[in-house]
Design a protein around this motif. Sequence first.
Motif, mmCIF file in Angstrom:
data_model
loop_
_atom_site.group_PDB
_atom_site.id
_atom_site.type_symbol
_atom_site.label_atom_id
_atom_site.label_comp_id
_atom_site.label_asym_id
_atom_site.label_seq_id
_atom_site.Cartn_x
_atom_site.Cartn_y
_atom_site.Cartn_z
ATOM 1 N N VAL A 51 32.864 45.648 42.264
ATOM 2 C CA VAL A 51 32.470 44.819 43.411
ATOM 3 C C VAL A 51 32.327 43.358 42.999
ATOM 4 C CG1 VAL A 51 30.579 44.349 45.025
ATOM 5 C CG2 VAL A 51 31.364 46.702 44.679
ATOM 6 N N VAL A 52 31.683 43.106 41.844
ATOM 7 C CA VAL A 52 31.465 41.731 41.369
ATOM 8 C C VAL A 52 32.795 41.031 41.117
ATOM 9 C CG1 VAL A 52 30.586 40.335 39.460
ATOM 10 C CG2 VAL A 52 29.178 42.167 40.409
ATOM 11 N N ILE A 53 33.731 41.718 40.469
ATOM 12 C CA ILE A 53 35.027 41.106 40.158
ATOM 13 C C ILE A 53 35.802 40.790 41.433
ATOM 14 C CG2 ILE A 53 37.282 41.509 39.086
ATOM 15 C CD1 ILE A 53 35.774 43.102 36.910
ATOM 16 N N GLN A 54 35.797 41.719 42.382
ATOM 17 C CA GLN A 54 36.524 41.489 43.635
ATOM 18 C C GLN A 54 35.901 40.347 44.424
ATOM 19 O OE1 GLN A 54 39.396 42.815 44.533
ATOM 20 N NE2 GLN A 54 39.368 41.503 46.345
ATOM 21 N N LYS A 55 34.589 40.312 44.503
ATOM 22 C CA LYS A 55 33.891 39.252 45.237
ATOM 23 C C LYS A 55 34.158 37.893 44.588
ATOM 24 C CE LYS A 55 29.397 39.256 45.078
ATOM 25 N NZ LYS A 55 27.972 39.655 45.303
ATOM 26 N N SER A 56 34.214 37.865 43.240
ATOM 27 C CA SER A 56 34.482 36.614 42.532
ATOM 28 C C SER A 56 35.890 36.109 42.833
ATOM 29 C CB SER A 56 34.308 36.825 41.023
ATOM 30 O OG SER A 56 32.986 37.194 40.717
ATOM 31 N N GLU A 58 37.598 36.555 45.454
ATOM 32 C CA GLU A 58 37.688 36.087 46.848
ATOM 33 C C GLU A 58 37.180 34.655 47.001
ATOM 34 O OE1 GLU A 58 35.528 39.021 48.982
ATOM 35 O OE2 GLU A 58 37.106 40.548 48.850
ATOM 36 N N GLN A 59 36.429 34.181 46.021
ATOM 37 C CA GLN A 59 35.921 32.804 46.086
ATOM 38 C C GLN A 59 36.941 31.779 45.599
ATOM 39 O OE1 GLN A 59 31.675 32.324 44.899
ATOM 40 N NE2 GLN A 59 31.787 34.514 44.423
ATOM 41 N N ASP A 68 43.674 35.465 37.217
ATOM 42 C CA ASP A 68 43.141 34.876 35.987
ATOM 43 C C ASP A 68 41.620 34.737 36.060
ATOM 44 O OD1 ASP A 68 45.605 34.668 34.790
ATOM 45 O OD2 ASP A 68 45.957 32.624 35.481
ATOM 46 N N TYR A 69 41.128 34.355 37.243
ATOM 47 C CA TYR A 69 39.676 34.218 37.393
ATOM 48 C C TYR A 69 39.001 35.593 37.305
ATOM 49 C CZ TYR A 69 35.154 32.642 39.146
ATOM 50 O OH TYR A 69 33.819 32.363 39.270
ATOM 51 N N GLY A 70 39.653 36.607 37.879
ATOM 52 C CA GLY A 70 39.118 37.966 37.772
ATOM 53 C C GLY A 70 39.036 38.420 36.316
#
Length: 361
Positions: A51-56, A58-59, A68-70
């Motif tokens: 959840v944290v990786i997906q939410k990050s 999306e920002q 790359d950000y994920g």
Amino acid sequence: MKQLEEVRQEIDEIDAQLAKLFEKRMQAANEVAQYKMENDMPVFDPVREKVVIQKSKEQIHDESLKEDYGAWIQKLMDISKKRQRQMMSANTVAYCGIEGAFAHSVTKRLFPDADQKACKSFDEVFEAVCANEAVYGVLPLENSNSGLVGEVMDGLLNYPIYIHQVVDERIEQCLLGTKEATLSDIKWVYSKDQALWQSKDFLDRLHVETIAYPNTALAAQYVAQQNDKTKAAIGSKENASLYGLNILAENIELDSSNTTRFLVISTKENEQLGDYCSLLISVNNTVGSLAKAINVISAFGLDMDCLQSRPRKGHPFEYFFYIQADGKTNRENLEACLQALRPVCLINKWLGSYAIQRKED
């Protein structure tokens, strides 16, 4: 177009902000670890991490940067998990076996205030230490009668660990049976293969069948559960009291000086040099190759008192060697010796410097 130096200055300013945020994030991870310790929660929560990786991701507005950000957030979370495990394992020592095993007794004696982590195999001990689930691991390396523990030698080669301390433990083997059993009733004896070997003469006189078990404490537990007077285990007096068994015979080992050498392993090398040091080497299968390596060690003033060979798994009829030497020297000399060994060795693995607590200490 900005000048290069302007851009670099801007990057430096961003990096400075990132450094402060990184420290802040790790402080928050410490608080998470504290909460998990107090509430007996695991470090890794796969659902939360996803959840944290997906939410990050999306920002991030630039689609080309999302993955790359994920990956970057994943790396941050991996660092966080490592720190949490280190905090949660700071007082944990792993050993192979269950309560009553000789490794358990050594662990209790060396680390009386530590949390103890029982492992099912030697590899599991190595893995617990390498994964920061335990700060130390306690493993048997060699018995004065039955020789080396091969699986532990393999682990020393395959895992990124150091020997932190060595302790010699006097081993007194007993034959343990059910409350109704006598020596004449016994037909089957269960124990660790090394314990069976250490007691070979006694068992031959008893005319019994032997069955190897993962460790002495598990064998005692099994005999207690079976409650069959024809079955017995070889183990310590402590096993008898723990599992409600009778001691049918004491000190049944071949040699009254029967001693097992235990290693305390860690992912961190001792900062202070001890009286001894160890390394693993492997050399080409050519005339004089091993002699060259030994001569290098001798040239740097290291007095070898142990040289043991072990087959390399996956390399038929090739061997690696465990070497223990007098470590009364300086770090510069040791590093120079390791450097000089590189041209003559296929494998050259430093295991660290340590003290040996001998049985008479």
